[in-house]
Write a protein that holds these residues in place. Structure first.
Motif, PDB file in Angstrom:
ATOM      1  N   SER A 105      35.203  35.460  35.751  1.00 39.82           N
ATOM      2  CA  SER A 105      34.237  36.558  35.839  1.00 39.82           C
ATOM      3  C   SER A 105      33.449  36.456  37.141  1.00 39.82           C
ATOM      4  N   ILE A 106      33.448  37.541  37.905  1.00 38.22           N
ATOM      5  CA  ILE A 106      32.709  37.602  39.167  1.00 38.22           C
ATOM      6  C   ILE A 106      31.819  38.839  39.135  1.00 38.22           C
ATOM      7  N   ARG A 107      30.567  38.661  39.459  1.00 41.89           N
ATOM      8  CA  ARG A 107      29.619  39.777  39.374  1.00 41.89           C
ATOM      9  C   ARG A 107      29.553  40.562  40.679  1.00 41.89           C
ATOM     10  N   GLN A 108      29.684  41.888  40.563  1.00 37.66           N
ATOM     11  CA  GLN A 108      29.467  42.796  41.686  1.00 37.66           C
ATOM     12  C   GLN A 108      28.008  43.250  41.598  1.00 37.66           C
ATOM     13  N   HIS A 109      27.200  42.819  42.545  1.00 36.92           N
ATOM     14  CA  HIS A 109      25.757  43.062  42.438  1.00 36.92           C
ATOM     15  C   HIS A 109      25.359  44.496  42.758  1.00 36.92           C
ATOM     16  N   VAL A 118      37.075  45.183  44.507  1.00 38.44           N
ATOM     17  CA  VAL A 118      38.262  44.346  44.698  1.00 38.44           C
ATOM     18  C   VAL A 118      37.960  43.213  45.671  1.00 38.44           C
ATOM     19  N   LEU A 119      37.171  43.496  46.697  1.00 35.76           N
ATOM     20  CA  LEU A 119      36.834  42.496  47.701  1.00 35.76           C
ATOM     21  C   LEU A 119      36.089  41.309  47.111  1.00 35.76           C
ATOM     22  N   GLN A 120      35.374  41.522  46.007  1.00 37.75           N
ATOM     23  CA  GLN A 120      34.641  40.424  45.372  1.00 37.75           C
ATOM     24  C   GLN A 120      35.576  39.324  44.873  1.00 37.75           C
ATOM     25  N   ALA A 121      36.847  39.674  44.681  1.00 34.34           N
ATOM     26  CA  ALA A 121      37.805  38.700  44.150  1.00 34.34           C
ATOM     27  C   ALA A 121      38.487  37.883  45.235  1.00 34.34           C
ATOM     28  N   ALA A 122      38.126  38.107  46.494  1.00 37.81           N
ATOM     29  CA  ALA A 122      38.832  37.456  47.609  1.00 37.81           C
ATOM     30  C   ALA A 122      38.865  35.937  47.465  1.00 37.81           C
ATOM     31  N   GLY A 123      37.742  35.327  47.106  1.00 38.92           N
ATOM     32  CA  GLY A 123      37.695  33.873  46.997  1.00 38.92           C
ATOM     33  C   GLY A 123      38.567  33.334  45.885  1.00 38.92           C
ATOM     34  N   ALA A 124      38.672  34.083  44.796  1.00 40.53           N
ATOM     35  CA  ALA A 124      39.471  33.632  43.655  1.00 40.53           C
ATOM     36  C   ALA A 124      40.964  33.870  43.867  1.00 40.53           C
ATOM     37  N   ALA A 206      50.365  61.528  42.615  1.00 37.25           N
ATOM     38  CA  ALA A 206      49.020  60.963  42.547  1.00 37.25           C
ATOM     39  C   ALA A 206      49.083  59.446  42.404  1.00 37.25           C
ATOM     40  N   VAL A 207      48.137  58.782  43.052  1.00 38.01           N
ATOM     41  CA  VAL A 207      48.011  57.330  42.934  1.00 38.01           C
ATOM     42  C   VAL A 207      47.202  57.028  41.671  1.00 38.01           C
ATOM     43  N   ILE A 208      47.814  56.269  40.765  1.00 38.43           N
ATOM     44  CA  ILE A 208      47.205  55.921  39.481  1.00 38.43           C
ATOM     45  C   ILE A 208      46.761  54.459  39.524  1.00 38.43           C
ATOM     46  N   GLY A 209      45.888  54.074  38.586  1.00 43.28           N
ATOM     47  CA  GLY A 209      45.207  52.775  38.676  1.00 43.28           C
ATOM     48  C   GLY A 209      45.993  51.526  38.415  1.00 43.28           C
ATOM     49  N   ARG A 210      47.103  51.351  39.118  1.00 45.10           N
ATOM     50  CA  ARG A 210      47.887  50.114  39.094  1.00 45.10           C
ATOM     51  C   ARG A 210      48.334  49.814  40.522  1.00 45.10           C
ATOM     52  N   TYR A 211      48.135  48.566  40.954  1.00 48.86           N
ATOM     53  CA  TYR A 211      48.492  48.176  42.318  1.00 48.86           C
ATOM     54  C   TYR A 211      49.003  46.736  42.302  1.00 48.86           C
ATOM     55  N   VAL A 212      49.904  46.424  43.227  1.00 48.44           N
ATOM     56  CA  VAL A 212      50.230  45.036  43.550  1.00 48.44           C
ATOM     57  C   VAL A 212      50.092  44.927  45.061  1.00 48.44           C
ATOM     58  N   LEU A 213      49.184  44.049  45.498  1.00 48.87           N
ATOM     59  CA  LEU A 213      48.793  44.041  46.902  1.00 48.87           C
ATOM     60  C   LEU A 213      48.905  42.650  47.523  1.00 48.87           C
ATOM     61  N   PRO A 214      49.194  42.597  48.821  1.00 53.32           N
ATOM     62  CA  PRO A 214      49.218  41.301  49.514  1.00 53.32           C
ATOM     63  C   PRO A 214      47.802  40.807  49.758  1.00 53.32           C
ATOM     64  N   GLY A 215      47.663  39.496  49.913  1.00 55.74           N
ATOM     65  CA  GLY A 215      46.340  38.918  50.137  1.00 55.74           C
ATOM     66  C   GLY A 215      45.642  39.450  51.372  1.00 55.74           C
ATOM     67  N   LYS A 216      46.409  39.915  52.373  1.00 59.38           N
ATOM     68  CA  LYS A 216      45.777  40.388  53.607  1.00 59.38           C
ATOM     69  C   LYS A 216      45.001  41.686  53.417  1.00 59.38           C
ATOM     70  N   ILE A 217      45.119  42.306  52.247  1.00 60.87           N
ATOM     71  CA  ILE A 217      44.344  43.525  52.002  1.00 60.87           C
ATOM     72  C   ILE A 217      42.852  43.236  52.074  1.00 60.87           C
ATOM     73  N   PHE A 218      42.454  41.987  51.796  1.00 54.08           N
ATOM     74  CA  PHE A 218      41.028  41.639  51.872  1.00 54.08           C
ATOM     75  C   PHE A 218      40.520  41.751  53.307  1.00 54.08           C
TER      76      PHE A 218
END
Length: 295
Positions: A105-109, A118-124, A206-218
């Motif tokens: 669990s990571i909090r987005q303040h 999504v960027l909040q998950a970069a460290g994990a 339409a783009v729907i809410g499922r993605y698989v992304l490379p780590g460089k997206i951060f």
């Protein structure tokens, strides 16, 4: 010969929204815990990730939503009570929830957009490829879960993947729209993305809410400029990925329900109830009676 893509082991689930469309229910209950029949939408999402072989679920939360994490914890008192009453099937089902995935669990303040969430998950996540599942999109698929279809597409192509769904032309202004060149019947090399085009949509995909992304997206999410309200949009980072030729779209199999919309939520409940024999038997004649009364 190129190296095989890394295994997709992690999934990010943005769940920090306030759920204002479901007030007053969401005044005290996170919208992600609202049930589809008797199963919270978040549990359906985590179950989809589990079925795709994903091991870690990274939940992006906000203040007042700790009950989402609690739902996936052990419940010794409840399990003991169910066991003492001989309800072992129910006890085992409750116990299985805590084993679905390792939950982080990571909090987005601040609510600064999907890209920011999504960027909040970069460290994990680190440099690994990862999945993203949006909880508002429930996709019913009896064969392969939608996110598994995208993971398999990523494994074939080695490129980032977004879920695509055909929509009526008059509804394209409600979605992010992707355009490009079809590689096969279901896979498209994405060349252009437009967020909610008011006119002249480049396609009806339409783009729907499922993605698989490379780590460089951060890195791209850190580079893109915030838009209206200071929000960081995931679409802007995806556009940078597409410009490199590293993004494809996949027309998934399955029926999608917008559980973040009240009508879509009701439709999802009815559809999932009809799939359960013990409910279908009484529900079908009731629906027919209701429709006859309306006519």
């Amino acid at each position: 010969m190129t190296d095989s893509p890394m295994k997709v082991r992690k999934c990010v689930v943005p769940a920090a929204g306030l759920g204002t469309r479901f007030l007053p229910a969401t005044k005290s209950v996170p919208k992600e815990l609202l049930p589809i029949v008797d199963t919270p939408t978040l549990q359906i999402i985590v179950g989809e990730a589990q079925a795709a072989g994903i091991e870690d679920v990274i939940l992006i939360t906000s203040r007042g939503k700790t009950s989402m994490v609690d739902h996936f914890d052990l419940s010794p008192e409840l399990e003991e009570t169910l066991g003492s009453r001989g309800k072992t099937k129910e006890r085992d089902a409750i116990r299985a929830i805590s084993r679905m995935a390792r939950l982080v669990s990571i909090r987005q303040h601040e609510p600064l957009g999907l890209g920011h969430a999504v960027l909040q998950a970069a460290g994990a996540v680190g440099d690994e490829p990862f999945a993203v599942i949006l909880g508002d999109d429930i996709i019913d698929c009896d064969a392969r879960p939608a996110i598994k279809q995208l993971v398999e597409c990523y494994e074939r192509t080695g490129k980032g993947v977004v879920a695509l769904m055909e929509v009526p032309p008059e509804e394209t202004s409600m979605y992010g729209i992707a355009a490009g060149t079809m590689i096969d019947e279901r896979t498209m090399q994405i060349e252009r993305m437009v967020e909610k085009p008011k006119t002249n949509a480049p396609s009806n995909l339409a783009v729907i809410g499922r993605y698989v992304l490379p780590g460089k997206i951060f890195r791209y999410l850190r580079e893109v400029k915030p838009g209206h309200g200071g929000e960081i949009q995931l679409t802007d980072a995806l556009a940078l990925l597409a410009a490199e030729g590293q993004l494809v779209g996949y027309k998934f199999e399955g029926k999608r329900y917008d559980a973040g919309d009240r009508l879509g939520y009701v439709k999802a409940n009815i559809a999932f109830a009809l799939k359960r024999p013990e409910l279908r038997e009484g529900l079908v004649p009731w629906i027919r009676t209701m429709l006859a009364g309306i006519e």
